[in-house]
Scaffold this motif. Structure first.
Motif, mmCIF file in Angstrom:
data_model
loop_
_atom_site.group_PDB
_atom_site.id
_atom_site.type_symbol
_atom_site.label_atom_id
_atom_site.label_comp_id
_atom_site.label_asym_id
_atom_site.label_seq_id
_atom_site.Cartn_x
_atom_site.Cartn_y
_atom_site.Cartn_z
ATOM 1 N N GLY A 68 32.391 40.507 14.968
ATOM 2 C CA GLY A 68 32.125 39.921 16.277
ATOM 3 C C GLY A 68 33.223 40.288 17.246
ATOM 4 O O GLY A 68 34.192 40.957 16.890
ATOM 5 N N PRO A 69 33.108 39.864 18.505
ATOM 6 C CA PRO A 69 34.112 40.219 19.518
ATOM 7 C C PRO A 69 35.419 39.476 19.308
ATOM 8 O O PRO A 69 35.478 38.447 18.650
ATOM 9 C CB PRO A 69 33.437 39.801 20.831
ATOM 10 C CG PRO A 69 32.513 38.688 20.435
ATOM 11 C CD PRO A 69 32.009 39.052 19.066
ATOM 12 N N GLY A 70 36.489 40.025 19.897
ATOM 13 C CA GLY A 70 37.789 39.363 19.873
ATOM 14 C C GLY A 70 38.555 39.569 18.584
ATOM 15 O O GLY A 70 38.072 40.190 17.636
ATOM 16 N N TYR A 71 39.756 38.992 18.569
ATOM 17 C CA TYR A 71 40.618 39.195 17.405
ATOM 18 C C TYR A 71 40.238 38.283 16.238
ATOM 19 O O TYR A 71 40.742 38.452 15.118
ATOM 20 C CB TYR A 71 42.087 38.996 17.782
ATOM 21 C CG TYR A 71 42.520 37.563 17.936
ATOM 22 C CD1 TYR A 71 43.195 36.901 16.911
ATOM 23 C CD2 TYR A 71 42.294 36.864 19.117
ATOM 24 C CE1 TYR A 71 43.604 35.593 17.047
ATOM 25 C CE2 TYR A 71 42.706 35.560 19.264
ATOM 26 C CZ TYR A 71 43.358 34.931 18.227
ATOM 27 O OH TYR A 71 43.766 33.630 18.376
ATOM 28 N N THR A 72 39.345 37.320 16.461
ATOM 29 C CA THR A 72 38.885 36.469 15.360
ATOM 30 C C THR A 72 37.589 36.983 14.748
ATOM 31 O O THR A 72 37.130 36.432 13.751
ATOM 32 C CB THR A 72 38.660 35.028 15.854
ATOM 33 O OG1 THR A 72 37.678 35.029 16.899
ATOM 34 C CG2 THR A 72 39.966 34.425 16.377
ATOM 35 N N GLY A 73 37.009 38.036 15.344
ATOM 36 C CA GLY A 73 35.711 38.517 14.880
ATOM 37 C C GLY A 73 35.798 39.453 13.685
ATOM 38 O O GLY A 73 35.335 40.610 13.753
ATOM 39 N N PHE A 74 36.371 38.971 12.589
ATOM 40 C CA PHE A 74 36.516 39.780 11.387
ATOM 41 C C PHE A 74 36.139 38.972 10.153
ATOM 42 O O PHE A 74 36.314 37.751 10.110
ATOM 43 C CB PHE A 74 37.971 40.260 11.223
ATOM 44 C CG PHE A 74 38.417 41.256 12.245
ATOM 45 C CD1 PHE A 74 38.248 42.612 12.023
ATOM 46 C CD2 PHE A 74 38.997 40.848 13.437
ATOM 47 C CE1 PHE A 74 38.665 43.546 12.962
ATOM 48 C CE2 PHE A 74 39.417 41.763 14.379
ATOM 49 C CZ PHE A 74 39.248 43.111 14.139
ATOM 50 N N SER A 75 35.610 39.662 9.143
ATOM 51 C CA SER A 75 35.462 39.067 7.825
ATOM 52 C C SER A 75 36.421 39.787 6.892
ATOM 53 O O SER A 75 36.672 40.985 7.051
ATOM 54 C CB SER A 75 34.020 39.210 7.319
ATOM 55 O OG SER A 75 33.682 40.576 7.144
ATOM 56 N N PHE A 76 36.985 39.039 5.952
ATOM 57 C CA PHE A 76 38.007 39.587 5.070
ATOM 58 C C PHE A 76 37.530 39.561 3.622
ATOM 59 O O PHE A 76 36.803 38.652 3.207
ATOM 60 C CB PHE A 76 39.305 38.780 5.207
ATOM 61 C CG PHE A 76 39.890 38.811 6.589
ATOM 62 C CD1 PHE A 76 40.760 39.815 6.969
ATOM 63 C CD2 PHE A 76 39.554 37.840 7.524
ATOM 64 C CE1 PHE A 76 41.297 39.861 8.239
ATOM 65 C CE2 PHE A 76 40.080 37.870 8.795
ATOM 66 C CZ PHE A 76 40.953 38.886 9.148
ATOM 67 N N HIS A 77 37.942 40.560 2.892
ATOM 68 C CA HIS A 77 37.610 40.647 1.470
ATOM 69 C C HIS A 77 38.897 40.816 0.682
ATOM 70 O O HIS A 77 39.681 41.735 0.932
ATOM 71 C CB HIS A 77 36.684 41.832 1.199
ATOM 72 C CG HIS A 77 36.503 42.112 -0.262
ATOM 73 N ND1 HIS A 77 35.856 41.244 -1.104
ATOM 74 C CD2 HIS A 77 36.922 43.157 -1.038
ATOM 75 C CE1 HIS A 77 35.854 41.731 -2.332
ATOM 76 N NE2 HIS A 77 36.498 42.897 -2.323
ATOM 77 N N SER A 78 39.128 39.905 -0.231
ATOM 78 C CA SER A 78 40.321 39.973 -1.064
ATOM 79 C C SER A 78 39.918 39.849 -2.522
ATOM 80 O O SER A 78 39.139 38.961 -2.892
ATOM 81 C CB SER A 78 41.283 38.843 -0.692
ATOM 82 O OG SER A 78 42.423 38.867 -1.516
#
Length: 409
Positions: A68-78
């Motif tokens: 998604g937009p912006g710096y929060t628009g991420f999904s993380f995989h660990s």
């Protein structure tokens, strides 16, 4: 499980540059394994832990995907399968994408050491253009290392422009912008933070009041540098030279915002710019969510810096009004910061960099005389309430008249 020192600590160690924080990445582990060893989980969006003794941050190796937009628009995989190289690849710059193992061996899959030698701030991958915070971070690092000869790679500037053009920068929240701005103000060359943001177009989106100053002329006899934006950068440099606090540096940078709103037909004069500056400082501080102490000093400098310059011409009554407006009797330390802003403004002009600024000492002396008045003596004369305040001001004016008279003695 393998643990690596990563990021800025590795970068600054190779540069021989002072650093105080260390970050670590853990490869081949699961959250429960770290918790079993006493690590304290603190990450909300991805697995980050505090070391039980040092309290340094340890993050599980991870990858990320734009959602998604912006710096929060991420999904993380660990997961334990994520490699160190995959974790480093998601970082912003090559000089931040290096790691060091427990034996001191450098892991540098993206050429960070070479870019340090080339003094180049260069992105790791095209994914740089997915996170608008990177525009601020790169501009701040440019300000930090400018004195060492570092520059932003042209191809990275293009990605910064892309983040502006596609509207990603518009999704930055005020608190994040302010955090990076405040840190940048305390770097060795904070003016480079501003010029870097301007070069990619971000300044017009983030601080339009400041961006509007560039290209606005001032009278050449007072400002040989002509350009108002350049003047404000020079004032900021002088604030750094005088070891001003972040508050002083911010106020120095923003003291002339009103000149950007002067009608072009009135150029190069800027009559009444102080009042216009005050309202624009209010707007800028509101948008950036600047802390109260920054707002107060910036407003004070914007509205009254010309009083500082004309201090020895002012009537005692006007000096007293200045002291009261600045709350100088109760907050002398803040008034001292105001004087630093005024001095930085006077010296932030081509050819004026080392010119004396006696106005500051004049106002310091005047304030000291007023603060030395014995309130007890006035009270002993029977004055109370409003009458006490009037009697105190009468004595202040008498002392201020003495200070002014001493100028001609």
């Amino acid at each position: 499980m393998k643990i690596y020192l990563v990021g800025g600590a590795v970068r600054d160690k190779l540069l021989g540059y002072p650093h105080h924080e260390r970050d670590w990445v853990v490869v081949g582990a699961r959250p429960e394994e770290l918790e079993a060893q006493g690590f304290i989980p603190v990450g909300k969006d991805f697995p980050v832990f505090l070391h039980p003794k040092t309290k340094e941050e340890y993050a599980l190796a991870r990858t990320e995907r734009k959602t998604g937009p912006g710096y929060t628009g991420f999904s993380f995989h660990s997961s334990p399968e994520v490699t160190l190289e995959e974790d480093l690849r998601r970082r912003d710059l090559t000089i931040n994408a290096m790691a060091e193992d427990d034996s001191g061996q450098l892991v540098d899959p993206y050429g960070g050491r070479e870019d340090l030698q080339r003094k180049l701030l260069r992105h790791v991958s095209p994914a740089f253009a997915e996170d608008p915070v990177r525009v601020l971070r790169v501009a701040r690092l440019a300000a930090r290392y400018h004195h060492l000869g570092f520059r932003i790679a042209p191809e990275t500037v293009e990605l910064m422009k892309q983040l502006v053009d596609n509207g990603e920068v518009d999704h930055l929240v005020a608190e994040r912008i302010w955090k990076e701005t405040e840190r940048a103000l305390m770097e060795k060359s904070p003016e480079v933070f501003i010029t870097s943001l301007r070069d990619c177009g971000a300044l017009a989106r983030i601080m339009p009041e400041l961006d509007a100053l560039f290209g606005v002329p001032q009278p050449a006899e007072h400002h040989p540098e002509i350009d108002t934006g350049e003047h404000c950068l020079m004032v900021l440099q002088q604030a750094v030279r005088m070891n001003g606090s972040a508050r002083v540096r911010f106020a120095a940078l923003t003291h002339d915002l009103g000149k950007g709103a002067t009608p072009p037909a009135e150029w190069p004069k800027h009559i009444g710019h102080e009042q216009r500056s005050l309202s624009l400082v209010n707007e800028l501080c509101e948008r950036l969510a600047a802390p109260k102490e920054f707002r107060e000093l910036a407003r004070l400098a914007a509205q009254y810096h010309t009083h500082g310059h004309r201090a020895m011409e002012l009537k005692p009554s006007t000096v007293l009004k200045l002291f009261k407006a600045a709350d100088a009797f109760r907050r002398p330390t803040r008034f001292e910061e105001f004087l630093l802003c005024c001095e930085a403004d006077a010296r932030g002009r081509t050819g004026f960099e080392d010119r004396p600024y006696p106005q500051a000492n004049y106002l310091r002396s005047a304030l000291a005389r007023c603060r030395a008045i014995d309130n007890g003596e006035i009270a002993a004369q029977g004055f109370t309430g409003k009458a006490f305040g009037q009697a105190l001001d009468k004595e202040r004016l008498r002392q201020l008249s003495k200070v002014k008279s001493a100028l001609t003695d």
